[in-house]
Design a protein around this motif. Sequence first.
Motif, PDB file in Angstrom:
ATOM      1  N   GLN A   2       0.866  -1.181   0.000  1.00 45.00           N
ATOM      2  CA  GLN A   2       0.000   0.000   0.000  1.00 45.00           C
ATOM      3  C   GLN A   2       0.904   1.233   0.000  1.00 45.00           C
ATOM      4  O   GLN A   2       1.916   1.272   0.690  1.00 45.00           O
ATOM      5  CB  GLN A   2      -0.903   0.030   1.240  1.00 45.00           C
ATOM      6  CG  GLN A   2      -1.930  -1.084   1.281  1.00 45.00           C
ATOM      7  CD  GLN A   2      -1.332  -2.393   1.763  1.00 45.00           C
ATOM      8  OE1 GLN A   2      -0.595  -2.425   2.732  1.00 45.00           O
ATOM      9  NE2 GLN A   2      -1.638  -3.484   1.062  1.00 45.00           N
ATOM     10  N   GLN A   4       0.984   5.469   0.294  1.00 48.26           N
ATOM     11  CA  GLN A   4       0.273   6.654   0.755  1.00 48.26           C
ATOM     12  C   GLN A   4       1.083   7.883   0.369  1.00 48.26           C
ATOM     13  O   GLN A   4       2.171   8.092   0.899  1.00 48.26           O
ATOM     14  CB  GLN A   4       0.077   6.603   2.261  1.00 48.26           C
ATOM     15  CG  GLN A   4      -0.665   7.791   2.833  1.00 48.26           C
ATOM     16  CD  GLN A   4      -2.110   7.825   2.419  1.00 48.26           C
ATOM     17  OE1 GLN A   4      -2.798   6.809   2.400  1.00 48.26           O
ATOM     18  NE2 GLN A   4      -2.587   8.997   2.058  1.00 48.26           N
ATOM     19  N   TYR A  94       1.519  10.526  -9.230  1.00 44.94           N
ATOM     20  CA  TYR A  94       1.205   9.226  -8.643  1.00 44.94           C
ATOM     21  C   TYR A  94       2.473   8.526  -8.197  1.00 44.94           C
ATOM     22  O   TYR A  94       3.412   8.357  -8.990  1.00 44.94           O
ATOM     23  CB  TYR A  94       0.488   8.335  -9.654  1.00 44.94           C
ATOM     24  CG  TYR A  94      -0.850   8.843 -10.114  1.00 44.94           C
ATOM     25  CD1 TYR A  94      -0.962   9.659 -11.236  1.00 44.94           C
ATOM     26  CD2 TYR A  94      -2.018   8.499  -9.424  1.00 44.94           C
ATOM     27  CE1 TYR A  94      -2.192  10.124 -11.661  1.00 44.94           C
ATOM     28  CE2 TYR A  94      -3.253   8.964  -9.845  1.00 44.94           C
ATOM     29  CZ  TYR A  94      -3.331   9.770 -10.965  1.00 44.94           C
ATOM     30  OH  TYR A  94      -4.567  10.229 -11.378  1.00 44.94           O
ATOM     31  N   TRP A 108      -0.052   1.394  -7.206  1.00 47.73           N
ATOM     32  CA  TRP A 108      -0.224   2.833  -7.266  1.00 47.73           C
ATOM     33  C   TRP A 108      -0.676   3.390  -5.928  1.00 47.73           C
ATOM     34  O   TRP A 108      -1.489   2.794  -5.234  1.00 47.73           O
ATOM     35  CB  TRP A 108      -1.276   3.199  -8.317  1.00 47.73           C
ATOM     36  CG  TRP A 108      -0.929   2.807  -9.710  1.00 47.73           C
ATOM     37  CD1 TRP A 108      -1.410   1.744 -10.427  1.00 47.73           C
ATOM     38  CD2 TRP A 108      -0.037   3.487 -10.590  1.00 47.73           C
ATOM     39  NE1 TRP A 108      -0.857   1.723 -11.679  1.00 47.73           N
ATOM     40  CE2 TRP A 108      -0.028   2.785 -11.810  1.00 47.73           C
ATOM     41  CE3 TRP A 108       0.768   4.622 -10.461  1.00 47.73           C
ATOM     42  CZ2 TRP A 108       0.761   3.178 -12.902  1.00 47.73           C
ATOM     43  CZ3 TRP A 108       1.551   5.011 -11.542  1.00 47.73           C
ATOM     44  CH2 TRP A 108       1.539   4.294 -12.744  1.00 47.73           C
ATOM     45  N   GLN A 110      -2.470   6.958  -4.224  1.00 51.40           N
ATOM     46  CA  GLN A 110      -3.471   7.895  -4.711  1.00 51.40           C
ATOM     47  C   GLN A 110      -2.757   9.089  -5.332  1.00 51.40           C
ATOM     48  O   GLN A 110      -1.639   9.402  -4.979  1.00 51.40           O
ATOM     49  CB  GLN A 110      -4.406   8.345  -3.578  1.00 51.40           C
ATOM     50  CG  GLN A 110      -3.885   9.481  -2.731  1.00 51.40           C
ATOM     51  CD  GLN A 110      -2.886   9.062  -1.690  1.00 51.40           C
ATOM     52  OE1 GLN A 110      -2.335   7.979  -1.730  1.00 51.40           O
ATOM     53  NE2 GLN A 110      -2.651   9.946  -0.745  1.00 51.40           N
ATOM     54  N   THR A 112      -1.795  12.964  -6.287  1.00 49.82           N
ATOM     55  CA  THR A 112      -1.761  14.240  -5.590  1.00 49.82           C
ATOM     56  C   THR A 112      -1.529  15.337  -6.623  1.00 49.82           C
ATOM     57  O   THR A 112      -0.654  15.223  -7.477  1.00 49.82           O
ATOM     58  CB  THR A 112      -0.692  14.264  -4.480  1.00 49.82           C
ATOM     59  OG1 THR A 112      -0.754  15.503  -3.771  1.00 49.82           O
ATOM     60  CG2 THR A 112       0.716  14.070  -5.025  1.00 49.82           C
TER      61      THR A 112
END
Length: 118
Positions: A2, A4, A94, A108, A110, A112
Motif C-alpha cells: 500500500q 500513501q 502518482y 499505485w 493515490q 496528488t
Amino acid sequence: VQLQASGGGSVQTGGSVKLSCSASGSISTITHMGWYRQAPGKQRELVATITLVGGRIDYADSVKGRFTISRDFRKNTIYLQMNSLKPEDTAVYYCYSRNSIDFARIYWGQGTQVTVSS
C-alpha cells in the motif's frame, strides 16, 4: 503493498513542492519506487524512479536538474523534491512501486495534484 502519497499543492512558476510516498505491507519485496504524472488530456508519464537496492536513480529528461528523488529506509518513504517548477509540470502525481514477486504489476498510490501557475 500500500502506498500513501502526500504533498502537492499550488505554486507559482519557479516555486518548489515536495511530495512524499510511504509504503506499507510487503515492503521487503519492493524493488523500485518512484513517481508518474498525468496532465489533463495526456498520457501518464514516468517522472523519476529509484531502486531500493543499489539506489539507482533515473529521471525523465524534462525534469532533470530540477527534481530530486530520495529515500528514507527507516520510514519506508520516498520523496520527490521539485524545484524551479514550470506550468508544464502541472499534473496529478502518482507514487508507484514494483516488487520482485510480480515485477510486471505496478502498485499505485493515490494521486496528488500539483498546479504551477504562471
